[in-house]
Design a protein around this motif. Structure first.
Motif, mmCIF file in Angstrom:
data_model
loop_
_atom_site.group_PDB
_atom_site.id
_atom_site.type_symbol
_atom_site.label_atom_id
_atom_site.label_comp_id
_atom_site.label_asym_id
_atom_site.label_seq_id
_atom_site.Cartn_x
_atom_site.Cartn_y
_atom_site.Cartn_z
ATOM 1 N N GLU A 137 0.803 -0.990 0.037
ATOM 2 C CA GLU A 137 0.137 0.056 0.003
ATOM 3 C C GLU A 137 0.827 1.293 0.151
ATOM 4 O O GLU A 137 0.647 2.265 -0.806
ATOM 5 C CB GLU A 137 -0.877 0.088 1.099
ATOM 6 C CG GLU A 137 -1.740 1.160 1.197
ATOM 7 C CD GLU A 137 -2.791 1.147 2.501
ATOM 8 O OE1 GLU A 137 -3.183 2.317 2.911
ATOM 9 O OE2 GLU A 137 -2.804 0.060 3.207
ATOM 10 N N ASP A 140 2.533 1.855 -3.495
ATOM 11 C CA ASP A 140 1.420 2.329 -4.318
ATOM 12 C C ASP A 140 1.168 3.855 -4.069
ATOM 13 O O ASP A 140 1.121 4.704 -5.070
ATOM 14 C CB ASP A 140 0.127 1.435 -4.036
ATOM 15 C CG ASP A 140 -0.940 2.006 -5.359
ATOM 16 O OD1 ASP A 140 -0.629 1.985 -6.486
ATOM 17 O OD2 ASP A 140 -2.067 2.356 -4.987
ATOM 18 N N TYR A 141 1.030 4.119 -2.818
ATOM 19 C CA TYR A 141 0.924 5.637 -2.565
ATOM 20 C C TYR A 141 2.109 6.463 -3.170
ATOM 21 O O TYR A 141 1.785 7.591 -3.908
ATOM 22 C CB TYR A 141 0.611 6.016 -0.889
ATOM 23 C CG TYR A 141 -0.448 5.560 -0.444
ATOM 24 C CD1 TYR A 141 -1.604 6.384 -0.895
ATOM 25 C CD2 TYR A 141 -0.594 4.927 0.675
ATOM 26 C CE1 TYR A 141 -2.901 5.964 -0.246
ATOM 27 C CE2 TYR A 141 -1.823 4.753 1.395
ATOM 28 C CZ TYR A 141 -2.841 5.172 0.870
ATOM 29 O OH TYR A 141 -4.033 5.008 1.392
ATOM 30 N N GLN A 145 1.507 6.594 -10.695
ATOM 31 C CA GLN A 145 -0.039 6.322 -10.804
ATOM 32 C C GLN A 145 -0.511 5.474 -9.898
ATOM 33 O O GLN A 145 -0.559 4.377 -10.169
ATOM 34 C CB GLN A 145 -0.223 5.890 -12.376
ATOM 35 C CG GLN A 145 0.396 6.970 -13.395
ATOM 36 C CD GLN A 145 0.151 6.381 -14.863
ATOM 37 O OE1 GLN A 145 0.325 5.248 -15.004
ATOM 38 N NE2 GLN A 145 -0.365 7.140 -15.611
ATOM 39 N N ARG A 147 -3.018 3.012 -7.606
ATOM 40 C CA ARG A 147 -4.309 2.652 -7.893
ATOM 41 C C ARG A 147 -5.548 3.213 -6.906
ATOM 42 O O ARG A 147 -6.672 2.804 -7.118
ATOM 43 C CB ARG A 147 -4.324 1.076 -7.908
ATOM 44 C CG ARG A 147 -3.182 0.523 -9.020
ATOM 45 C CD ARG A 147 -3.324 -0.884 -8.913
ATOM 46 N NE ARG A 147 -2.963 -1.506 -7.416
ATOM 47 C CZ ARG A 147 -1.539 -1.781 -7.126
ATOM 48 N NH1 ARG A 147 -0.573 -1.392 -7.906
ATOM 49 N NH2 ARG A 147 -1.215 -2.307 -5.914
ATOM 50 N N GLN A 148 -5.146 3.544 -5.780
ATOM 51 C CA GLN A 148 -6.158 3.986 -4.722
ATOM 52 C C GLN A 148 -6.623 5.495 -5.025
ATOM 53 O O GLN A 148 -5.858 6.192 -5.446
ATOM 54 C CB GLN A 148 -5.027 4.055 -3.241
ATOM 55 C CG GLN A 148 -4.756 2.487 -2.887
ATOM 56 C CD GLN A 148 -3.642 2.545 -1.891
ATOM 57 O OE1 GLN A 148 -3.868 2.545 -0.908
ATOM 58 N NE2 GLN A 148 -2.244 3.072 -2.305
ATOM 59 N N ARG A 149 -7.807 5.470 -4.144
ATOM 60 C CA ARG A 149 -8.499 6.878 -4.598
ATOM 61 C C ARG A 149 -7.651 7.848 -3.944
ATOM 62 O O ARG A 149 -7.883 9.225 -4.276
ATOM 63 C CB ARG A 149 -10.055 6.627 -4.299
ATOM 64 C CG ARG A 149 -10.598 5.555 -5.364
ATOM 65 C CD ARG A 149 -11.939 5.582 -4.845
ATOM 66 N NE ARG A 149 -12.779 6.747 -5.023
ATOM 67 C CZ ARG A 149 -14.006 6.971 -4.441
ATOM 68 N NH1 ARG A 149 -14.727 5.975 -3.691
ATOM 69 N NH2 ARG A 149 -14.640 8.050 -4.624
ATOM 70 N N VAL A 150 -7.317 7.653 -2.727
ATOM 71 C CA VAL A 150 -6.858 8.606 -1.765
ATOM 72 C C VAL A 150 -5.243 9.152 -2.390
ATOM 73 O O VAL A 150 -4.571 8.075 -2.738
ATOM 74 C CB VAL A 150 -6.579 8.177 -0.368
ATOM 75 C CG1 VAL A 150 -5.927 9.416 0.571
ATOM 76 C CG2 VAL A 150 -8.061 8.007 0.274
ATOM 77 N N MET A 151 -4.978 10.390 -2.605
ATOM 78 C CA MET A 151 -3.654 10.764 -3.042
ATOM 79 C C MET A 151 -2.771 11.100 -1.928
ATOM 80 O O MET A 151 -3.259 11.569 -0.806
ATOM 81 C CB MET A 151 -3.727 11.736 -3.731
ATOM 82 C CG MET A 151 -4.411 11.490 -5.179
ATOM 83 S SD MET A 151 -4.688 12.855 -6.310
ATOM 84 C CE MET A 151 -3.046 13.447 -6.572
ATOM 85 N N GLN A 156 2.941 11.185 -3.587
ATOM 86 C CA GLN A 156 2.824 10.485 -5.099
ATOM 87 C C GLN A 156 4.132 10.859 -5.915
ATOM 88 O O GLN A 156 4.421 12.138 -5.975
ATOM 89 C CB GLN A 156 1.415 11.079 -5.612
ATOM 90 C CG GLN A 156 1.305 10.336 -7.120
ATOM 91 C CD GLN A 156 -0.142 10.985 -7.630
ATOM 92 O OE1 GLN A 156 -0.985 11.434 -6.678
ATOM 93 N NE2 GLN A 156 -0.355 10.923 -8.752
#
Length: 328
Positions: A137, A140-141, A145, A147-151, A156
């Motif tokens: 997780e 990914d953050y 790009q 995948r999670q909706r929260v930025m 990022q």
């Protein structure tokens, strides 16, 4: 020669205080930068009277702001204590402030006792078991790009190298599976070192971050101008470790002559085991012990810790080691 780096627990010595400890941390980092150490890592521990680096990302900023070239990072952040989003934001901020100089080592242990862990407001039920998912997780953050909706802002797209820390086979397996560099805590938990390193190297899968396995090993060095002085300096860390393992965590005590002779067989056996990855002595003694360790373990990098009560003596230990590194 392989790179040498510094692991600092920001020790709070008996008779001193947190402010002095943090000033000493920056001073050691500045010296380490001049002496050619590759990176300077700080560790997350909570509720420990002798460690000042609990707010690890804050101390990293303190060190990075007072240096210019040495890499600065966490060795490590204990991810079960935190939301991955918060860590992405913190280290995204650090990377924005100090581009290309920040490392993020991730550990699975809480770095504290159960009562302290509860005070950190984390669910103790399964967080350690969710460590691989938390790492993914966080990764990914910090991707370009997510995948999670929260930025994660900042975070990022931050190019912060992730490391997996470990003292068992679990960390080795995870680092190999995710294609991440692996740092083994052999400076205090050496028992499974060789097995973990072999497992990691044999099962490594290349990733976008890393093409081939990279192993860093923790190692204790107590270097001084004579063997006798080095043996004396090492007793501060030995006392602190005995205190910790017997439920009496303390500030870093002043050295005590003939400390090991005052211990019973069980305590001496414990110290022999946990501190087996150590070099203690004069420059020539430390050089010989280091060469033997590197030859037998073949690490890609060593992370050196030196828990010495007097700051000037700790600086001298790292200075001697830097000279040895040049000779090697």
């Amino acid at each position: 020669m392989i790179p040498f780096s510094i692991l600092d627990l920001s020790p709070i010595a008996e008779g001193s205080d947190v402010s002095t400890s943090l000033r000493n941390t920056l001073d050691l980092a500045q010296h380490g930068e001049r002496w050619g150490y590759r990176r300077y890592w700080l560790a997350e521990h909570h509720g420990m009277p002798g460690i000042a680096s609990a707010a690890t990302s804050v101390v990293i900023a303190h060190v990075a702001g007072g240096t210019s070239t040495i890499r600065v990072g966490a060795g490590g952040i204990m991810l079960p204590n935190h939301s991955p989003l918060v860590i992405a934001e913190q280290f995204g901020t650090l990377e924005a402030l100090f581009p290309g100089r920040i490392d993020l080592g991730l550990g699975r242990a809480p770095g504290s006792d159960q009562t302290t862990a509860r005070a950190l407001r984390r669910n103790l039920g399964s967080d350690a078991d969710e460590f691989p998912q938390d790492v993914a997780e966080l990764q990914d953050y910090m991707s370009d790009q997510p995948r999670q909706r929260v930025m994660a802002v900042p975070g990022q797209g931050a190019k912060v190298p992730l490391w997996i820390l470990g003292s068992s086979l679990f960390g080795a397996q995870l680092a190999a599976h995710m294609g991440l560099p692996f740092a083994f805590a052999s400076h205090f938990a050496p028992q499974m070192m060789m097995q973990a390193v072999a497992l990691y190297r044999d099962n490594f899968r290349p990733s976008a971050q890393l093409e081939k396995p990279y192993v860093m090993l923790g190692y204790n060095v107590f270097a001084a101008d004579s063997d006798e002085e080095a043996q004396l300096r090492a007793t501060s860390m030995q006392q602190a470790f005995v205190n910790l393992r017997t439920g009496r965590p303390s500030r870093l005590p002043p050295p005590v002559a003939n400390f090991r002779q005052q211990l019973g067989p069980a305590e001496n056996a414990m110290l022999d085991s946990v501190l087996s990855c150590s070099a203690i002595g004069s420059p020539e003694t430390v050089k010989s012990q280091l060469k033997a360790f590197i030859a037998s373990t073949k690490p890609d990098e060593l992370m050196i810790t030196s828990q010495i009560h007097e700051h000037a003596a700790r600086l001298r230990s790292y200075e001697i080691l830097a000279d040895i590194h040049k000779q090697l």
